[in-house]
Design a protein around this motif. Sequence first.
Motif, PDB file in Angstrom:
ATOM      1  N   TRP A 280       1.987   0.533  -9.636  1.00 20.17           N
ATOM      2  CA  TRP A 280       0.846  -0.336  -8.800  1.00 20.17           C
ATOM      3  C   TRP A 280       0.402  -1.621  -9.311  1.00 20.17           C
ATOM      4  CZ3 TRP A 280      -2.310   2.617  -5.282  1.00 20.17           C
ATOM      5  CH2 TRP A 280      -1.935   3.948  -5.623  1.00 20.17           C
ATOM      6  N   LEU A 281       2.159  -2.113  -9.860  1.00 20.29           N
ATOM      7  CA  LEU A 281       1.730  -3.449  -9.814  1.00 20.29           C
ATOM      8  C   LEU A 281       2.062  -4.721  -9.423  1.00 20.29           C
ATOM      9  CD1 LEU A 281       1.884  -3.453 -13.945  1.00 20.29           C
ATOM     10  CD2 LEU A 281      -0.597  -3.269 -12.653  1.00 20.29           C
ATOM     11  N   THR A 282       2.709  -4.049  -7.719  1.00 22.48           N
ATOM     12  CA  THR A 282       3.601  -5.151  -7.429  1.00 22.48           C
ATOM     13  C   THR A 282       3.621  -4.285  -6.582  1.00 22.48           C
ATOM     14  OG1 THR A 282       6.169  -3.360  -8.151  1.00 22.48           O
ATOM     15  CG2 THR A 282       5.375  -5.463  -9.064  1.00 22.48           C
ATOM     16  N   PRO A 283       3.986  -4.756  -5.126  1.00 29.17           N
ATOM     17  CA  PRO A 283       3.921  -4.037  -4.101  1.00 29.17           C
ATOM     18  C   PRO A 283       5.119  -2.905  -3.474  1.00 29.17           C
ATOM     19  CG  PRO A 283       3.239  -6.641  -3.458  1.00 29.17           C
ATOM     20  CD  PRO A 283       3.578  -6.349  -5.069  1.00 29.17           C
ATOM     21  N   GLN A 284       4.459  -2.581  -3.747  1.00 23.55           N
ATOM     22  CA  GLN A 284       6.047  -1.194  -2.274  1.00 23.55           C
ATOM     23  C   GLN A 284       7.206  -2.258  -1.702  1.00 23.55           C
ATOM     24  OE1 GLN A 284       4.115   2.098  -0.925  1.00 23.55           O
ATOM     25  NE2 GLN A 284       3.615   2.856  -2.925  1.00 23.55           N
ATOM     26  N   ASP A 285       6.337  -2.996  -0.613  1.00 17.37           N
ATOM     27  CA  ASP A 285       7.909  -3.367   0.185  1.00 17.37           C
ATOM     28  C   ASP A 285       7.949  -4.594  -0.157  1.00 17.37           C
ATOM     29  OD1 ASP A 285       7.877  -1.240   1.403  1.00 17.37           O
ATOM     30  OD2 ASP A 285       6.527  -1.701   2.208  1.00 17.37           O
ATOM     31  N   ALA A 286       8.711  -5.298  -0.199  1.00 15.11           N
ATOM     32  CA  ALA A 286       9.164  -7.339   0.082  1.00 15.11           C
ATOM     33  C   ALA A 286       7.762  -6.905   0.257  1.00 15.11           C
ATOM     34  CB  ALA A 286      10.631  -7.391   0.085  1.00 15.11           C
ATOM     35  N   THR A 287       7.194  -8.512  -0.418  1.00 13.69           N
ATOM     36  CA  THR A 287       6.282  -9.458   1.147  1.00 13.69           C
ATOM     37  C   THR A 287       6.377 -10.549   0.845  1.00 13.69           C
ATOM     38  OG1 THR A 287       4.984  -9.969  -1.274  1.00 13.69           O
ATOM     39  CG2 THR A 287       4.537  -8.007   0.391  1.00 13.69           C
ATOM     40  N   PRO A 288       7.127 -11.228   2.037  1.00 17.28           N
ATOM     41  CA  PRO A 288       7.069 -12.837   2.618  1.00 17.28           C
ATOM     42  C   PRO A 288       6.470 -13.390   2.479  1.00 17.28           C
ATOM     43  CG  PRO A 288       7.414 -11.759   4.284  1.00 17.28           C
ATOM     44  CD  PRO A 288       7.434 -10.492   3.166  1.00 17.28           C
ATOM     45  N   ALA A 289       6.439 -14.956   1.589  1.00 12.21           N
ATOM     46  CA  ALA A 289       5.353 -15.586   2.094  1.00 12.21           C
ATOM     47  C   ALA A 289       4.464 -15.983   3.227  1.00 12.21           C
ATOM     48  CB  ALA A 289       5.931 -17.094   0.959  1.00 12.21           C
ATOM     49  N   PRO A 290       3.230 -16.041   3.753  1.00 13.26           N
ATOM     50  CA  PRO A 290       2.376 -16.653   4.299  1.00 13.26           C
ATOM     51  C   PRO A 290       3.146 -17.759   4.919  1.00 13.26           C
ATOM     52  CG  PRO A 290       1.503 -16.965   2.799  1.00 13.26           C
ATOM     53  CD  PRO A 290       2.309 -15.673   2.197  1.00 13.26           C
ATOM     54  N   ALA A 291       2.986 -17.978   6.581  1.00 14.39           N
ATOM     55  CA  ALA A 291       3.179 -19.548   7.818  1.00 14.39           C
ATOM     56  C   ALA A 291       1.653 -20.656   6.437  1.00 14.39           C
ATOM     57  CB  ALA A 291       3.424 -19.252   9.139  1.00 14.39           C
ATOM     58  N   ALA A 292       2.276 -21.455   7.107  1.00 16.52           N
ATOM     59  CA  ALA A 292       1.504 -22.342   6.279  1.00 16.52           C
ATOM     60  C   ALA A 292       0.035 -22.255   6.904  1.00 16.52           C
ATOM     61  CB  ALA A 292       1.194 -23.705   6.402  1.00 16.52           C
ATOM     62  N   THR A 293       0.274 -21.891   8.487  1.00 20.03           N
ATOM     63  CA  THR A 293      -1.287 -21.676   9.971  1.00 20.03           C
ATOM     64  C   THR A 293      -1.705 -20.414   8.631  1.00 20.03           C
ATOM     65  OG1 THR A 293       0.149 -20.625  11.269  1.00 20.03           O
ATOM     66  CG2 THR A 293       0.269 -23.461  11.311  1.00 20.03           C
ATOM     67  N   GLN A 294      -1.304 -19.509   8.525  1.00 23.35           N
ATOM     68  CA  GLN A 294      -2.616 -18.132   8.061  1.00 23.35           C
ATOM     69  C   GLN A 294      -3.349 -17.812   7.006  1.00 23.35           C
ATOM     70  OE1 GLN A 294       1.997 -15.608   7.961  1.00 23.35           O
ATOM     71  NE2 GLN A 294       1.266 -13.997   9.372  1.00 23.35           N
ATOM     72  N   PRO A 295      -4.085 -16.987   7.585  1.00 23.30           N
ATOM     73  CA  PRO A 295      -5.515 -17.237   6.657  1.00 23.30           C
ATOM     74  C   PRO A 295      -4.184 -16.966   5.087  1.00 23.30           C
ATOM     75  CG  PRO A 295      -5.360 -15.132   8.186  1.00 23.30           C
ATOM     76  CD  PRO A 295      -3.952 -16.348   8.273  1.00 23.30           C
ATOM     77  N   GLN A 296      -4.897 -17.325   3.984  1.00 22.75           N
ATOM     78  CA  GLN A 296      -3.945 -16.763   2.711  1.00 22.75           C
ATOM     79  C   GLN A 296      -5.379 -16.589   1.704  1.00 22.75           C
ATOM     80  OE1 GLN A 296      -1.417 -20.440   1.666  1.00 22.75           O
ATOM     81  NE2 GLN A 296      -0.358 -20.367   3.747  1.00 22.75           N
ATOM     82  N   ILE A 297      -4.893 -16.039   0.658  1.00 21.08           N
ATOM     83  CA  ILE A 297      -5.359 -15.701  -0.446  1.00 21.08           C
ATOM     84  C   ILE A 297      -4.198 -16.204  -1.550  1.00 21.08           C
ATOM     85  CG2 ILE A 297      -4.957 -13.103  -0.229  1.00 21.08           C
ATOM     86  CD1 ILE A 297      -7.651 -12.630  -2.117  1.00 21.08           C
ATOM     87  N   GLU A 298      -5.050 -16.760  -3.055  1.00 24.99           N
ATOM     88  CA  GLU A 298      -4.092 -16.231  -3.925  1.00 24.99           C
ATOM     89  C   GLU A 298      -4.918 -15.715  -5.061  1.00 24.99           C
ATOM     90  OE1 GLU A 298      -1.955 -20.483  -4.468  1.00 24.99           O
ATOM     91  OE2 GLU A 298      -4.111 -20.657  -3.172  1.00 24.99           O
TER      92      GLU A 298
END
Length: 487
Positions: A280-298
Motif C-alpha cells: 500500500w505504500l507505493t502505487p501499483q502502476d508507474a505514475t508519470p509526473a503531471p503536466a504543468a497545466t494539470q491539477p496537481q497535489i503534494e
Amino acid sequence: MKALIKLARGLIYGLAGLGLLLWLGVVLSRSVTLPDGLAMRAPPRLLEDPQLLVDTTFINEAGERQSDQQIFDAIFALLEQARELIVLDLFLFNHFAGPEPETTRDITTELTEQLIAARAANPQLQVILITDPINTVYGGQPAPHLDRLREAGVDVVITNLTALRDSNPSYSGLWRWTARWFGNSEQGGWLPNALGEGKITLRSYLRLLNFKANHRKTVVADNGQGQLQAIVTSANPHSDSSAHSNIALQFAGPATHDLLRSEQAVLDFSSNTVRIPKRWLTPQDATPAPAATQPQIEVLTEQAIKREVLSRLAATAAGDSVDLAMFYLADRDIIQALIAAQQRGAAVRVLLDPNRDAFGREKQGVPARPVAAELVAGGVDVRWCDTHGEQCHFKVLIVRQPDRVHAVLGSANFTRRNLDNYNLETDVAVHLPADAALAQSLTGWFNGLWNPPTEREFSVPYAVYADERNHLRWAYRFMEATGWSSF
C-alpha cells in the motif's frame, strides 16, 4: 553584615546553578534529531477525484446558531467502503469537555462505533489508529473508547512524542533528565483534570508542559476495489469540538500512497509491531509526473508546509490575491511574508478566529489580536470569524494568480510549533488551473465567509475584536519565541 553577604552569595550561586541547569536542558533538547520520514514533501501527483469538504457554524436570521457539516459524514462513508485497510491519524479523539459541554454531535462515539462495526463486518480488515497521548492525559487516565477499539482488533498506536524535537527547550531538557523516567499511571492521581473529568497525576501535567503533539488529522481507506481514497482535514473527532468550523480535502490517486508513507514514518518510532503493508505504500502502476497545466497535489508534513507557504507568498505580485483563514497565526516569517505580499500589490485578506473561545472558557485573544493589529498596520485587510462558543478552526491559504490557483490546507496552524519541525502536521498543497472546479469552490467558499449572505452571519470587521494593547503584543512575542504557550 556577614550574614547578608553570605545570603547574597548563596542567591548568586543558586541562580548560577539554575542558569546552568537551564542551559544544559536547552542543549539536551536541541540534541534531539528529527525522526526519519518527517518534514516530507512528496512529488507532485495528478489530483484525482477532489472534493472540498467544509463544516461551518454560523448565526441565522433568527439569531440562532446553526451548523452545516460535511467532513465526518464523508469520513464515515469512506470507512464503510473499506475491505482491506483503514489508517487514521487523529489528534483529539476523546470525550473531554469544558465547563459548558458542546452538544452538537458526539463525534467521538460515532467514530468509535463506526470502526468497531467495520471490523465486525470484515474481520480481515486491518484498521490502524494513530493518536496523541493527550487522549489518555499523557498516560494518566484510561481511555475506554480506545480500549474498546483494541478489543475489536483495531491497532491503536499512541504516538511516542519523546522522539520529537522539543518546542519548549527551557523546560523539556530538564524534563527528559528527571520526570520522564517516572512514567505515569492510568489509575489516576490527586490533581483535577484541566481537560475533563476525573483526577490525574502530577506526572501528566509535567508531560503536558512539553507542549508538543501529534497534531495530524488524516484518514486513508481502500474503496473495496483495491484503490485508496484519503481525507486530510483540520477537524478532530472530539465531541466538544463538534461545532467548530473546519475544512478538508478528499482525494484519490497516487498521493494517497504518499500519505500512507508519511504515516508509516510515525509508526516507525511509535510502535515496534504495527506496520502498513508495503504493497500500500507505493502505487501499483508507474505514475508519470503531471503536466504543468494539470491539477496537481503534494502531500506536505511539518516544515515542508512552511516552505511551501513562504514560497507561494514570495511569488505573489500586483494583481494576485491571497486569502488566509486560520485558527492560530503566529509564525513571524509568515506574518512578514503576508505584509510583504500586500506591499508588492497583491490583495491580501486574512480571516482569523478571535481566540476567545476554548471549550466553555474565555481566552485573552493571543496570538490572534496582536497579530491582527500588526497585519492591519501593514495594510492587510483583516476580518474575524464571529464565534459563539465554537472555534473558527480553518487552516487554509489560497493564492490566486491569473492562470493558476494554489492552496495549502490541513492540520497545521501557522505557528512556530506547527511549522518548525516540532509538532507532527499534515497538509496538502494543490495547484489548479484557474477555471478548475476545485479552484472555483475554494474561491466561492472564502468569499462566502468574507462577505456572508444576510441569512448567515459568519464574519465581522476588524474593529469588533481589535485589541492593540502592548502587553498582549509582548505576551504573544514571548510565547512564540520561547515555546511557553499552547499555540
